[in-house]
Design a protein around this motif. Structure first.
Motif, PDB file in Angstrom:
ATOM      1  N   ARG A   1       0.741  -1.132   0.160  1.00  0.00           N
ATOM      2  CA  ARG A   1       0.024  -0.095   0.251  1.00  0.00           C
ATOM      3  C   ARG A   1       0.345   1.494  -0.056  1.00  0.00           C
ATOM      4  NH1 ARG A   1      -2.558  -2.797   3.453  1.00  0.00           N
ATOM      5  NH2 ARG A   1      -1.573  -2.188   5.628  1.00  0.00           N
ATOM      6  N   GLU A   2       2.421   1.397   0.936  1.00  0.00           N
ATOM      7  CA  GLU A   2       2.445   2.280   0.548  1.00  0.00           C
ATOM      8  C   GLU A   2       3.629   2.797  -0.354  1.00  0.00           C
ATOM      9  OE1 GLU A   2       7.001   4.060   3.185  1.00  0.00           O
ATOM     10  OE2 GLU A   2       5.695   1.882   3.734  1.00  0.00           O
ATOM     11  N   ARG A   3       3.395   2.034  -1.281  1.00  0.00           N
ATOM     12  CA  ARG A   3       4.695   1.804  -3.041  1.00  0.00           C
ATOM     13  C   ARG A   3       3.743   2.489  -3.696  1.00  0.00           C
ATOM     14  NH1 ARG A   3       4.497  -1.014  -7.368  1.00  0.00           N
ATOM     15  NH2 ARG A   3       2.654  -2.745  -6.480  1.00  0.00           N
ATOM     16  N   ILE A   4       2.111   1.639  -3.555  1.00  0.00           N
ATOM     17  CA  ILE A   4       1.781   2.198  -3.953  1.00  0.00           C
ATOM     18  C   ILE A   4       1.163   3.751  -4.471  1.00  0.00           C
ATOM     19  CG2 ILE A   4      -1.393   2.108  -5.327  1.00  0.00           C
ATOM     20  CD1 ILE A   4      -1.365  -0.768  -4.415  1.00  0.00           C
ATOM     21  N   SER A   5       1.070   4.364  -3.249  1.00  0.00           N
ATOM     22  CA  SER A   5       1.215   5.703  -3.092  1.00  0.00           C
ATOM     23  C   SER A   5       2.187   6.587  -3.442  1.00  0.00           C
ATOM     24  CB  SER A   5       0.869   5.972  -1.313  1.00  0.00           C
ATOM     25  OG  SER A   5       1.514   5.583  -0.246  1.00  0.00           O
ATOM     26  N   LEU A   6       3.180   6.287  -2.379  1.00  0.00           N
ATOM     27  CA  LEU A   6       4.387   6.428  -3.742  1.00  0.00           C
ATOM     28  C   LEU A   6       4.405   5.757  -4.948  1.00  0.00           C
ATOM     29  CD1 LEU A   6       7.669   5.041  -0.491  1.00  0.00           C
ATOM     30  CD2 LEU A   6       6.461   7.608  -1.394  1.00  0.00           C
ATOM     31  N   ARG A   7       4.350   5.228  -5.534  1.00  0.00           N
ATOM     32  CA  ARG A   7       4.294   4.955  -7.133  1.00  0.00           C
ATOM     33  C   ARG A   7       3.681   7.059  -7.926  1.00  0.00           C
ATOM     34  NH1 ARG A   7       1.205  -0.179 -10.448  1.00  0.00           N
ATOM     35  NH2 ARG A   7      -0.256   1.354  -9.290  1.00  0.00           N
ATOM     36  N   GLN A   8       1.770   6.703  -6.866  1.00  0.00           N
ATOM     37  CA  GLN A   8       1.406   7.487  -7.777  1.00  0.00           C
ATOM     38  C   GLN A   8       1.815   9.294  -7.373  1.00  0.00           C
ATOM     39  OE1 GLN A   8      -2.091   7.058  -5.466  1.00  0.00           O
ATOM     40  NE2 GLN A   8      -2.791   5.740  -6.741  1.00  0.00           N
ATOM     41  N   ALA A   9       2.496   9.431  -6.492  1.00  0.00           N
ATOM     42  CA  ALA A   9       3.106  10.705  -5.991  1.00  0.00           C
ATOM     43  C   ALA A   9       3.925  10.783  -7.137  1.00  0.00           C
ATOM     44  CB  ALA A   9       3.322  10.703  -4.638  1.00  0.00           C
ATOM     45  N   ILE A  10       4.984   9.548  -7.644  1.00  0.00           N
ATOM     46  CA  ILE A  10       6.024  10.370  -8.434  1.00  0.00           C
ATOM     47  C   ILE A  10       5.404  10.354 -10.032  1.00  0.00           C
ATOM     48  CG2 ILE A  10       7.761   9.056  -9.617  1.00  0.00           C
ATOM     49  CD1 ILE A  10       8.683   7.457  -7.429  1.00  0.00           C
ATOM     50  N   GLU A  11       4.243   9.399 -10.623  1.00  0.00           N
ATOM     51  CA  GLU A  11       4.078   9.618 -11.088  1.00  0.00           C
ATOM     52  C   GLU A  11       3.005  11.618 -12.097  1.00  0.00           C
ATOM     53  OE1 GLU A  11       1.122   6.200 -11.780  1.00  0.00           O
ATOM     54  OE2 GLU A  11       2.295   5.191 -13.134  1.00  0.00           O
ATOM     55  N   SER A  12       2.566  10.926 -10.674  1.00  0.00           N
ATOM     56  CA  SER A  12       1.648  13.016 -10.645  1.00  0.00           C
ATOM     57  C   SER A  12       2.887  13.882 -11.200  1.00  0.00           C
ATOM     58  CB  SER A  12       1.231  13.496  -9.826  1.00  0.00           C
ATOM     59  OG  SER A  12       2.059  12.518  -8.361  1.00  0.00           O
ATOM     60  N   SER A  13       4.572  13.493 -10.440  1.00  0.00           N
ATOM     61  CA  SER A  13       5.113  14.505 -10.811  1.00  0.00           C
ATOM     62  C   SER A  13       5.839  14.688 -11.786  1.00  0.00           C
ATOM     63  CB  SER A  13       5.943  14.704  -9.453  1.00  0.00           C
ATOM     64  OG  SER A  13       6.971  12.942  -9.285  1.00  0.00           O
ATOM     65  N   ALA A  14       5.224  13.204 -12.357  1.00  0.00           N
ATOM     66  CA  ALA A  14       6.586  13.042 -13.602  1.00  0.00           C
ATOM     67  C   ALA A  14       5.906  13.466 -14.940  1.00  0.00           C
ATOM     68  CB  ALA A  14       7.212  11.716 -13.861  1.00  0.00           C
ATOM     69  N   VAL A  15       4.770  13.841 -15.025  1.00  0.00           N
ATOM     70  CA  VAL A  15       3.962  13.679 -16.185  1.00  0.00           C
ATOM     71  C   VAL A  15       4.096  15.195 -17.698  1.00  0.00           C
ATOM     72  CG1 VAL A  15       2.157  14.035 -17.437  1.00  0.00           C
ATOM     73  CG2 VAL A  15       2.076  12.784 -15.063  1.00  0.00           C
ATOM     74  N   ALA A  16       4.620  15.166 -16.877  1.00  0.00           N
ATOM     75  CA  ALA A  16       5.889  17.091 -17.741  1.00  0.00           C
ATOM     76  C   ALA A  16       6.724  16.176 -18.476  1.00  0.00           C
ATOM     77  CB  ALA A  16       5.439  18.283 -17.019  1.00  0.00           C
ATOM     78  N   ALA A  17       7.231  15.869 -17.321  1.00  0.00           N
ATOM     79  CA  ALA A  17       8.846  14.911 -18.335  1.00  0.00           C
ATOM     80  C   ALA A  17       8.602  14.108 -19.290  1.00  0.00           C
ATOM     81  CB  ALA A  17       9.988  14.660 -17.206  1.00  0.00           C
ATOM     82  N   VAL A  18       7.532  13.027 -18.781  1.00  0.00           N
ATOM     83  CA  VAL A  18       7.102  11.955 -20.321  1.00  0.00           C
ATOM     84  C   VAL A  18       5.923  12.557 -21.083  1.00  0.00           C
ATOM     85  CG1 VAL A  18       5.010  10.089 -20.203  1.00  0.00           C
ATOM     86  CG2 VAL A  18       6.642  10.128 -18.259  1.00  0.00           C
ATOM     87  N   ARG A  19       5.798  14.035 -21.329  1.00  0.00           N
ATOM     88  CA  ARG A  19       4.993  14.399 -22.650  1.00  0.00           C
ATOM     89  C   ARG A  19       6.561  14.897 -23.350  1.00  0.00           C
ATOM     90  NH1 ARG A  19      -0.337  17.403 -20.001  1.00  0.00           N
ATOM     91  NH2 ARG A  19      -1.219  16.192 -19.079  1.00  0.00           N
ATOM     92  N   ARG A  20       7.581  15.605 -22.267  1.00  0.00           N
ATOM     93  CA  ARG A  20       8.531  16.202 -23.306  1.00  0.00           C
ATOM     94  C   ARG A  20       9.231  14.824 -23.679  1.00  0.00           C
ATOM     95  NH1 ARG A  20       8.984  18.638 -18.274  1.00  0.00           N
ATOM     96  NH2 ARG A  20      10.457  17.496 -17.623  1.00  0.00           N
ATOM     97  N   ASP A  21       9.403  14.204 -23.120  1.00  0.00           N
ATOM     98  CA  ASP A  21      10.040  12.666 -23.933  1.00  0.00           C
ATOM     99  C   ASP A  21       9.291  12.600 -24.921  1.00  0.00           C
ATOM    100  OD1 ASP A  21      12.292  13.169 -22.447  1.00  0.00           O
ATOM    101  OD2 ASP A  21      11.634  11.858 -20.788  1.00  0.00           O
ATOM    102  N   ARG A  22       8.068  12.196 -25.179  1.00  0.00           N
ATOM    103  CA  ARG A  22       7.244  11.740 -26.064  1.00  0.00           C
ATOM    104  C   ARG A  22       7.135  12.287 -27.208  1.00  0.00           C
ATOM    105  NH1 ARG A  22       0.735  12.275 -25.050  1.00  0.00           N
ATOM    106  NH2 ARG A  22       2.249  14.508 -25.167  1.00  0.00           N
ATOM    107  N   ASP A  23       7.582  14.618 -27.289  1.00  0.00           N
ATOM    108  CA  ASP A  23       7.295  14.847 -28.307  1.00  0.00           C
ATOM    109  C   ASP A  23       8.741  14.479 -28.927  1.00  0.00           C
ATOM    110  OD1 ASP A  23       5.055  15.887 -27.939  1.00  0.00           O
ATOM    111  OD2 ASP A  23       6.226  17.716 -26.092  1.00  0.00           O
ATOM    112  N   ILE A  24      10.150  14.228 -27.842  1.00  0.00           N
ATOM    113  CA  ILE A  24      10.997  14.280 -28.507  1.00  0.00           C
ATOM    114  C   ILE A  24      10.911  12.926 -29.490  1.00  0.00           C
ATOM    115  CG2 ILE A  24      13.457  13.548 -28.639  1.00  0.00           C
ATOM    116  CD1 ILE A  24      13.239  15.432 -25.443  1.00  0.00           C
ATOM    117  N   LEU A  25      10.402  12.478 -28.745  1.00  0.00           N
ATOM    118  CA  LEU A  25      10.708  10.232 -29.458  1.00  0.00           C
ATOM    119  C   LEU A  25       9.874  10.555 -30.442  1.00  0.00           C
ATOM    120  CD1 LEU A  25      10.142   7.581 -26.732  1.00  0.00           C
ATOM    121  CD2 LEU A  25      11.776   8.323 -27.923  1.00  0.00           C
TER     122      LEU A  25
END
Length: 438
Positions: A196-220
């Protein structure tokens, strides 16, 4: 000659019935005879009844027993009926008896038409003693069975003790399994909390890394577009290269056909050269004689055989004879007269032509196949007797070529490395050797 019947072997009926029939067969045949033998009769009573019936001539039980034994042991009957020699019969019996096969050979010999009485008595005695030995062995087996039963009781007691110990061990094992299951349940609770703790941490990481993922998507996406353009250009270039390759392949086929035509022309030219060399051979062989009879002006007066020198007949001046003399070509090969030339390699189908061509140059040709079948020791022997060496580089092994180079360099012998193994190449090599040796 007919075989002996069971009635004729009445003296041996007891061992025949006892040896050639099993107990089940004995019972079955007695039942065929009706109610003469009760079902609760002993095996011995059934045996005595059937032995008595076998001695009755023409009786139904005797005939049935005869047919039964003949059918059961038909293979043994065929094998023994082919033999009439007593010694061979005795040898066959010994081989089969030593192998443990007694009933079939015993019936075949007892019913054999020519088996001597002495042989039958010996076999009867052997079978009789064999029954005694079997009885003694059975008694020993009974005593051994009693011992085994006692040991079985001891083993059963020991097994019961082992079962008791095993039950105690199983009880201890079950207790340990319960403890392990309790520990596993506690560990499962801890793991669920960590998940349960890992899931909560993953959600936090995903929410903070969405912008970086979109940038990488545009580059790709941009890289993918660039790669698509490069792929299209590469495919276009591959099409051009495939077209060029097809053209080159067509040109190669044409060149191959032209090369085949050229090879045919070369073979025809070699044949023509070989025929033409016949006309020049006389001049090549006459070089030494021609110039041994030179006149005062330093020019030959006549050719061997009395023919006048063509230079004299043409009235050429003395200073021009060296260029216009009819035997000018013979001067190149005159140095090979009486020499031994070693030809290493080449085509085996042309060896005879090689030798004829060498004879027309006034020398003797020695041949070595370059290591196909002949050894290197043989090559050394030929190199020792040769005055010069010719080696075609297109039809010889690397080992033989290296050996020839080394030997000629060490012995200071002339060596010609011909480019091909054809007759024309050999003719040029011999002409070159003639000028070298001269």
């Amino acid at each position: 000659m007919p075989r002996k019947t069971l009635t004729e072997n009445a003296d041996y009926a007891c061992p025949i019935v006892g040896t050639c029939l099993t107990v089940s067969e004995l019972r079955r045949i007695c039942r065929k005879c009706g109610d003469a033998v009760a079902d609760d009769a002993s095996d011995y009573e059934a045996h005595v009844f059937l032995v008595g019936q076998a001695k009755v001539a023409g009786g139904g039980p005797a005939k049935y027993l005869q047919r039964f034994l003949d059918k059961k042991y038909r293979r043994d009957l065929r094998a023994f009926l082919r033999v009439e020699d007593p010694a061979t019969l005795r040898r066959m019996w010994r081989e089969r008896a030593d192998a443990g096969d007694v009933p079939g050979p015993f019936w075949a010999l007892m019913s054999h038409p020519t088996a001597p009485e002495e042989l039958l008595r010996d076999i009867y005695g052997e079978v009789h003693m064999l029954s005694h030995r079997v009885g003694a062995a059975n008694r020993a087996d009974l005593a051994r069975l009693s011992q085994l039963e006692e040991r079985l009781a001891e083993t059963a007691a020991a097994l019961e003790e082992s079962k008791t110990v095993l039950r105690q061990a199983v009880s201890v094992w079950k207790g340990r399994c319960r403890e392990a299951m309790e520990a596993l349940s506690a560990e499962r609770v801890k793991r669920q909390a960590a998940e349960r703790e890992r899931i909560s941490l993953r959600q936090a990481i995903e929410s903070s890394a969405v912008a970086a993922v979109r940038r990488d998507r545009d580059i790709l996406r941009d890289q993918l577009a660039d790669l698509a353009e490069r792929l299209e250009a590469t495919e276009t270039e591959a099409g051009r290269q495939a077209l060029a390759l097809e053209r080159m392949h067509a040109a190669w086929r044409e060149a191959k056909e032209a090369l085949a035509d050229r090879d045919s022309e070369v073979e025809a030219l070699e044949a023509t050269l070989f025929a033409a060399l016949g006309d020049a051979a006389a001049a090549h062989a006459a070089h030494a004689e021609h110039h041994r009879d030179e006149g005062d002006d330093g020019h030959p007066a006549v050719l061997p055989g009395g023919a006048p020198c063509p230079c004299r007949e043409k009235g050429l001046p003395a200073e021009s004879c060296g260029e216009a003399c009819a035997c000018r070509d013979a001067l190149a090969a005159g140095g090979l007269a009486g020499k031994r030339v070693l030809y290493v390699g080449g085509r085996c189908s042309l060896v005879s032509h090689y030798k004829v061509l060498a004879e027309r140059f006034g020398c003797k040709l020695l041949h070595h196949d370059g290591g196909r079948e002949q050894s290197a020791h043989r090559l050394w022997e030929l190199l020792g007797t040769a005055d010069a060496v010719v080696c075609p580089v297109d039809c010889v092994s690397h080992e033989a070529c290296s050996l020839v180079k080394q030997a000629c360099k060490g012995c200071l012998k002339p060596l010609i490395l011909a480019r091909s193994s054809g007759l024309s190449s050999l003719a040029r090599s011999l002409a070159e050797l003639g000028q070298t040796v001269q």
